[in-house]
Scaffold this motif. Sequence first.
Motif, mmCIF file in Angstrom:
data_model
loop_
_atom_site.group_PDB
_atom_site.id
_atom_site.type_symbol
_atom_site.label_atom_id
_atom_site.label_comp_id
_atom_site.label_asym_id
_atom_site.label_seq_id
_atom_site.Cartn_x
_atom_site.Cartn_y
_atom_site.Cartn_z
ATOM 1 N N UNK A 1 8.585 23.751 0.380
ATOM 2 C CA UNK A 1 8.065 23.288 1.671
ATOM 3 C C UNK A 1 6.676 23.853 1.940
ATOM 4 N N UNK A 2 6.464 25.128 1.631
ATOM 5 C CA UNK A 2 5.147 25.736 1.839
ATOM 6 C C UNK A 2 4.084 25.035 0.992
ATOM 7 N N UNK A 3 4.392 24.746 -0.257
ATOM 8 C CA UNK A 3 3.434 24.074 -1.132
ATOM 9 C C UNK A 3 3.103 22.682 -0.583
ATOM 10 N N UNK A 4 4.122 21.956 -0.136
ATOM 11 C CA UNK A 4 3.898 20.624 0.447
ATOM 12 C C UNK A 4 3.048 20.729 1.714
ATOM 13 N N UNK A 5 3.343 21.713 2.552
ATOM 14 C CA UNK A 5 2.584 21.897 3.799
ATOM 15 C C UNK A 5 1.128 22.234 3.503
ATOM 16 N N UNK A 6 0.894 23.144 2.564
ATOM 17 C CA UNK A 6 -0.490 23.503 2.215
ATOM 18 C C UNK A 6 -1.243 22.278 1.726
ATOM 19 N N UNK A 7 -0.632 21.510 0.834
ATOM 20 C CA UNK A 7 -1.286 20.291 0.320
ATOM 21 C C UNK A 7 -1.555 19.293 1.431
ATOM 22 N N UNK A 8 -0.576 19.107 2.313
ATOM 23 C CA UNK A 8 -0.723 18.138 3.408
ATOM 24 C C UNK A 8 -1.850 18.555 4.343
ATOM 25 N N UNK B 1 -7.132 20.880 -2.541
ATOM 26 C CA UNK B 1 -6.429 22.131 -2.784
ATOM 27 C C UNK B 1 -5.141 21.738 -3.499
ATOM 28 N N UNK B 2 -5.008 22.122 -4.741
ATOM 29 C CA UNK B 2 -3.882 21.677 -5.561
ATOM 30 C C UNK B 2 -3.268 22.885 -6.258
ATOM 31 N N UNK B 3 -4.003 23.463 -7.198
ATOM 32 C CA UNK B 3 -3.516 24.655 -7.893
ATOM 33 C C UNK B 3 -3.385 25.825 -6.913
ATOM 34 N N UNK B 4 -4.266 25.884 -5.928
ATOM 35 C CA UNK B 4 -4.201 26.960 -4.936
ATOM 36 C C UNK B 4 -2.874 26.919 -4.181
ATOM 37 N N UNK B 5 -2.381 25.719 -3.883
ATOM 38 C CA UNK B 5 -1.088 25.588 -3.213
ATOM 39 C C UNK B 5 0.023 26.153 -4.100
ATOM 40 N N UNK C 1 0.862 -1.182 0.000
ATOM 41 C CA UNK C 1 0.000 0.000 0.000
ATOM 42 C C UNK C 1 0.898 1.232 0.000
ATOM 43 N N UNK C 2 0.834 2.005 -1.061
ATOM 44 C CA UNK C 2 1.757 3.132 -1.176
ATOM 45 C C UNK C 2 1.039 4.446 -1.399
ATOM 46 N N UNK C 3 -0.126 4.608 -0.795
ATOM 47 C CA UNK C 3 -0.851 5.875 -0.927
ATOM 48 C C UNK C 3 -0.064 7.041 -0.332
ATOM 49 N N UNK C 4 0.574 6.817 0.824
ATOM 50 C CA UNK C 4 1.351 7.882 1.453
ATOM 51 C C UNK C 4 2.563 8.214 0.587
ATOM 52 N N UNK C 5 3.226 7.188 0.059
ATOM 53 C CA UNK C 5 4.379 7.412 -0.807
ATOM 54 C C UNK C 5 3.972 8.199 -2.045
ATOM 55 N N UNK C 6 2.861 7.820 -2.644
ATOM 56 C CA UNK C 6 2.331 8.527 -3.813
ATOM 57 C C UNK C 6 2.076 9.984 -3.481
ATOM 58 N N UNK C 7 1.446 10.236 -2.334
ATOM 59 C CA UNK C 7 1.129 11.599 -1.925
ATOM 60 C C UNK C 7 2.403 12.428 -1.718
ATOM 61 N N UNK C 8 3.401 11.842 -1.069
ATOM 62 C CA UNK C 8 4.649 12.571 -0.801
ATOM 63 C C UNK C 8 5.337 12.966 -2.102
ATOM 64 N N UNK C 9 5.492 12.000 -3.011
ATOM 65 C CA UNK C 9 6.160 12.310 -4.274
ATOM 66 C C UNK C 9 5.355 13.304 -5.105
ATOM 67 N N UNK C 10 4.045 13.177 -5.090
ATOM 68 C CA UNK C 10 3.207 14.100 -5.845
ATOM 69 C C UNK C 10 3.325 15.518 -5.282
ATOM 70 N N UNK C 11 3.329 15.648 -3.975
ATOM 71 C CA UNK C 11 3.430 16.971 -3.345
ATOM 72 C C UNK C 11 4.794 17.607 -3.586
ATOM 73 N N UNK C 12 5.861 16.821 -3.454
ATOM 74 C CA UNK C 12 7.203 17.355 -3.722
ATOM 75 C C UNK C 12 7.338 17.769 -5.184
ATOM 76 N N UNK C 13 6.808 16.947 -6.085
ATOM 77 C CA UNK C 13 6.846 17.290 -7.507
ATOM 78 C C UNK C 13 6.062 18.553 -7.799
ATOM 79 N N UNK C 14 4.912 18.697 -7.155
ATOM 80 C CA UNK C 14 4.100 19.895 -7.337
ATOM 81 C C UNK C 14 4.889 21.147 -6.958
ATOM 82 N N UNK C 15 5.545 21.100 -5.802
ATOM 83 C CA UNK C 15 6.330 22.255 -5.360
ATOM 84 C C UNK C 15 7.511 22.533 -6.263
#
Length: 192
Positions: A164-171, A132-136, A68-82
């Motif tokens: 870091x701010x973008x990742x925090x907002x998404x999280x 909240x994705x584009x807003x971040x 189960x890698x939902x958390x891993x997916x979320x982390x990589x997606x958030x870092x990539x977004x930022x």
Amino acid sequence: MSGAFAAMQKRFDPFGVLIIAFVTSVGGGTVRDVLLDVPVFWMRHMMMVSAIFGGTLLAFLVKYFEKSFNVTLFIFDSLGLGLFTIIGIQKGLNADLHPIICLTLGTITGCFGGIIRDIFLNRIPLIFRKEIYATACIVGGSLFLLMVKFSNLSYVFVQISTIALIVIIRTLAVKYHWQMPKFYDRSSNSEM
């Protein structure tokens, strides 16, 4: 890796996983470069293509050890977004564009790979439905532009703090179920 994980969740074969990883990685930057009328970045730098292959292989290994890698997916997606947001803004700044256009390019670079991924996976893109994705991207990118213009902080610190701010907002948005306001009746199931 986030594209590869999403494709594996849909049980794509290895080639399909690679394609989804590829479009997730380069989709936003490709749209950005087409809009800027410059050579598409990944076509000139084989290091990017190699990194996508490597990331996809790493995703296969991670999946082998972690079911189960939902958390891993979320982390990589958030870092990539930022990271991709900052890269897009920097490309706009390098082209001497207005800060609002730079912010738009950053948001496109950060979000469009995920939009293309979700379309290929036959689901409504995440950016259009709940999180909240584009807003971040917009909040983090705005801070980046302000810090670049008005602070004497090191450029690397500005980049890292913005990511870091973008990742925090998404999280926080996911943890506390923050959403943009909806302009339709929640009880209605009909579509326009």
